[in-house]
Design an enzyme around this catalytic site. Structure first.
Site, PDB file in Angstrom:
ATOM      1  N   LEU A 135      84.477  66.499  27.437  1.00 44.94           N
ATOM      2  CA  LEU A 135      84.914  65.570  28.783  1.00 44.94           C
ATOM      3  C   LEU A 135      84.929  64.143  29.024  1.00 44.94           C
ATOM      4  O   LEU A 135      85.273  63.628  27.278  1.00 44.94           O
ATOM      5  CB  LEU A 135      83.305  65.448  29.074  1.00 44.94           C
ATOM      6  CG  LEU A 135      83.016  66.594  29.989  1.00 44.94           C
ATOM      7  CD1 LEU A 135      81.647  66.266  29.788  1.00 44.94           C
ATOM      8  CD2 LEU A 135      83.629  67.363  31.059  1.00 44.94           C
ATOM      9  N   ASP A 136      86.340  63.591  29.547  1.00 43.04           N
ATOM     10  CA  ASP A 136      86.404  62.124  29.384  1.00 43.04           C
ATOM     11  C   ASP A 136      85.668  60.985  28.944  1.00 43.04           C
ATOM     12  O   ASP A 136      84.769  61.839  29.603  1.00 43.04           O
ATOM     13  CB  ASP A 136      87.340  61.380  30.490  1.00 43.04           C
ATOM     14  CG  ASP A 136      88.860  62.676  30.204  1.00 43.04           C
ATOM     15  OD1 ASP A 136      89.381  63.185  29.469  1.00 43.04           O
ATOM     16  OD2 ASP A 136      88.994  63.115  31.444  1.00 43.04           O
ATOM     17  N   LYS A 137      85.382  60.158  28.584  1.00 41.34           N
ATOM     18  CA  LYS A 137      84.790  58.821  28.568  1.00 41.34           C
ATOM     19  C   LYS A 137      83.920  57.878  29.459  1.00 41.34           C
ATOM     20  O   LYS A 137      82.478  58.843  29.413  1.00 41.34           O
ATOM     21  CB  LYS A 137      85.307  57.983  27.924  1.00 41.34           C
ATOM     22  CG  LYS A 137      84.464  56.029  27.770  1.00 41.34           C
ATOM     23  CD  LYS A 137      84.801  55.620  26.867  1.00 41.34           C
ATOM     24  CE  LYS A 137      84.479  54.020  26.420  1.00 41.34           C
ATOM     25  NZ  LYS A 137      84.827  52.827  26.298  1.00 41.34           N
TER      26      LYS A 137
END
Length: 322
Positions: A135-137
């Site tokens: 998942l993105d940050k």
């Protein structure tokens, strides 16, 4: 432990041959090569595209987990949604990078896993122990971690076939009027390397096909914002954000992809539900990752609170929409 394979017929590249021989995805073979774990005729193999010849000898070294964690302590709190001997399902918080990269200085999810002394799969290399997907940050929500290589391979195959996947929730502006399928080819934005973009496959042959379905859930009180549910049919980097940008919609907080509103918080994108088949029991499993407080407060303040809470507390309502 080592494994040697002697080639009888030469008809494939080494990465394709090993993917079939070991029954693992090609990207995992490339990770083995990158980590100097594959030898061709007793010399390190450096490229996945090397053509094989009769009587070639391939040697594969089993990747080993380091005995000491990268960090000794962690102050991170991460909610565990499910755990057994094969896998771990977490609710990833915001502002947390999944694994190390040259630009990452802060503690990552992999650091947390190692600090907690989890035994993890090694197929993705030492920087990504246990990581099947990411998942993105600033994207929150459900993520599954593999504890062994068999589980990692099994889940990677499910991800590829879409037997495993996630349903996302996002708060967007402006609203969409109806259920919306978006299909396009995607790749790195040629003018901004931080972004991915919709691309013409004839001009950019390395771009990859992508497809998402966006379903409107409910409008805000002033009808300016909308809660939407998203199902991915492919898994490209920044796919949801690129697809919304392509129809001039944006997730609250996503300034990289064009949001220009007054909201100053993080990206309001959450992986709400995760579904998969357990690699050993073969049971179909569904996990719900509770929405974090910042997103919940925004929803309750701007939307009908009773309707929002009723929706979030009954995830089967979301499944019925797809």
């Amino acid at each position: 432990m080592t494994q040697e394979i002697i080639i009888i017929a030469a008809e494939k590249r080494i990465d394709s041959f090993l993917a079939k021989q070991l029954n693992i995805p090609k990207n995992q073979v490339l990770q083995l090569i990158k980590n100097s774990l594959v030898f061709l005729n007793h010399q390190p193999c450096t490229k996945g595209g090397i053509a094989l010849k009769p009587k070639d000898i391939i040697t594969i070294l089993a990747p080993q987990i380091e005995q000491k964690p990268l960090i000794k302590k962690t102050n991170l709190y991460i909610q565990i949604l499910y755990e057994d001997t094969n896998l771990l399902v977490l609710n990833k918080p915001q502002n947390l990078v999944v694994h190390h990269a040259p630009s990452v200085k802060e503690e990552t999810l992999v650091d947390w896993l190692q600090a907690k002394n989890y035994n993890l799969s090694t197929l993705s290399g030492k920087q990504r122990y246990g990581i099947v997907h990411r998942l993105d940050k600033d994207t929150t929500g459900s993520i599954v971690i593999a504890k062994d290589n068999y589980t990692h391979n099994h889940l990677a195959e499910q991800l590829k076939s879409r037997e495993m996947g996630r349903y996302y929730l996002a708060i967007i502006n402006p609203p969409i009027k109806e259920n919306t399928f978006i299909e396009c080819h995607m790749g790195r934005n040629p003018k901004n390397r931080l972004k991915m973009s919709k691309l013409n496959p004839q001009r950019f042959p390395t771009s990859r096909f992508s497809k998402s379905l966006f379903i409107p859930i409910t409008l805000s009180k002033n009808q300016d914002l909308q809660l939407v549910a998203i199902k991915l049919f492919t898994g490209r980097t920044h796919q949801i954000r690129v697809h919304l940008e392509s129809i001039s919609r944006h997730i609250l907080g996503d300034t990289l992809y064009g949001y220009k509103g007054r909201f100053q918080g993080r990206i309001m994108l959450h992986a709400f539900l995760l579904y998969l088949t357990h690699p050993t029991s073969q049971k179909k499993l569904l996990f719900q990752a509770p929405v974090f407080d910042d997103m919940l407060e925004l929803l309750e303040k701007n939307f009908d609170k009773e309707k929002i809470n009723g929706f979030l507390q009954n995830p089967e309502n979301l499944l019925h929409l797809f």
